[in-house]
Design an enzyme around this catalytic site. Structure first.
Site: not given
Length: 359
Positions: A17-18, A21
């Site tokens: 998920h990170e 980003h």
């Protein structure tokens, strides 16, 4: 061992998920100040191209810190240091709102992509289904049929009623004329190991009453169909979309009160279920982790300021009105959102503890 793999899998979902980003921030020219695997105290770190890469003490997922992520702090810093506009070109809030939306959405997007890849793995191991034929595939050892019926027995009739498909078994047993019987007379075809011809025999099988139903305790033969590459991709894609919609409607029903808050779970319950599934089958474990990944992506898209969805809403507001949301309003929304998330976490933790202690 199952619990360890569950924790590792959940940590990887947060990490990816990170990573979403991180990669989108780099693509749009936003400086990533820190990319950490894990949280807490940094155990090891190095700097490459103005980004600090670190391994932290708590190995649960990770985080990215983007330049200018806190807009208020950035403005104060700018006033103090009298920075010019060029020095802010790699700041998050110097980017167009649509670019920021893409960066915020990248985290959930990567959760969906990882889920799709996991489903590709699941379907590459074959599609499991059950035969419609009235042939015994397995027997639960807690049922009366255990030791009487055998695997591969073909059931022809029950109490004189013909059986043509597996679903007929339950229909006959739960017929009003049979529900009070303690045992059933079952005619089967059984093939002995040393013979190629099946033998017709009759056996009396004790019945079990469970879940308000009459049960034999047998399951049909499990079949596995192997798919081609395109079918694997198609099934993985459709399963990912179907589960996104399913979780979305599940959250809607929770908010509307259709589903009770006793269904809310925390990371404790997620880890417990995942570890139990791992002990049954690794392929099933991967399928569960894929569903959790989708759930993580959907949760992060909720319109709460602490989550990606809230930041997307703020960016949309700025794009439409050409002005930032009032800082006081933003602070209030952040406080409310934070309280809401903490409340859900506490409810989920309480539910999980109650389930584990009562089981």
């Amino acid at each position: 061992m199952g619990l360890l793999f569950a924790i590792i899998a959940l940590s990887l979902l947060i990490f990816f998920h990170e990573l979403g980003h991180f990669l989108f921030a780099k693509f749009f020219g936003v400086k990533v100040e820190t990319f950490s695997i894990g949280f807490g105290k940094k155990l090891f770190s190095f700097t490459y191209k103005d980004t600090q890469y670190a391994i932290s003490a708590i190995p649960l997922g990770g985080y990215v810190k983007l330049k200018g992520e806190n807009k208020t702090d950035s403005k104060n810093e700018d006033n103090i240091q009298d920075l010019n506009k060029d020095s802010l070109k790699d700041s998050l809030f110097d980017k167009h709102p649509l670019e920021r939306i893409a960066i915020y959405f990248a985290g959930p997007l990567f959760n969906f992509i990882i889920a799709f890849i996991m489903y590709c793995f699941v379907f590459s191991n074959g599609v499991h289904s059950y035969s419609q034929n009235a042939i015994v595939g397995s027997i639960g050892d807690e049922y009366g049929a255990y030791g009487i019926l055998k695997k591969n027995d073909e059931i022809i009739s029950i109490n004189g009623k013909m059986v043509s498909k597996f679903s007929d078994i339950s229909n006959i047993l739960n017929d009003s004329n049979n529900r009070l019987e303690k045992e059933a007379k079952i005619t089967i075809l059984r093939q002995h190991n040393t013979e190629s011809i099946k033998q017709k025999i009759e056996v009396n099988v004790p019945l079990t009453y469970k879940y308000n139903k009459v049960l034999l305790g047998i399951a049909p033969i499990e079949q596995i169909y192997y798919l081609g590459a395109l079918d694997i991709i198609d099934n993985a894609y459709r399963t990912t979309l179907e589960n996104i919609v399913m979780i979305f409607y599940g959250l809607r029903d929770l908010i509307l009160g259709v589903i009770g808050i006793d269904n809310i779970s925390s990371v404790i319950g997620i880890a417990d279920v995942s570890s139990k599934v791992y002990n049954v089958s690794f392929v099933s474990f991967v399928g569960v982790i894929a569903l959790i990944s989708i759930n993580l992506g959907i949760i992060n898209l909720l319109p709460l300021p602490m989550l990606d969805g809230g930041q997307i809403i703020f960016s949309l507001y700025e794009w439409i009105t050409n002005k930032s949301i009032n800082q006081k309003v933003s602070n209030i929304l952040v406080a409310v959102g934070f309280s809401f998330i903490i409340t859900l976490m506490l409810i989920g933790t309480y539910n999980d503890i109650m389930r584990l202690t009562s089981s």
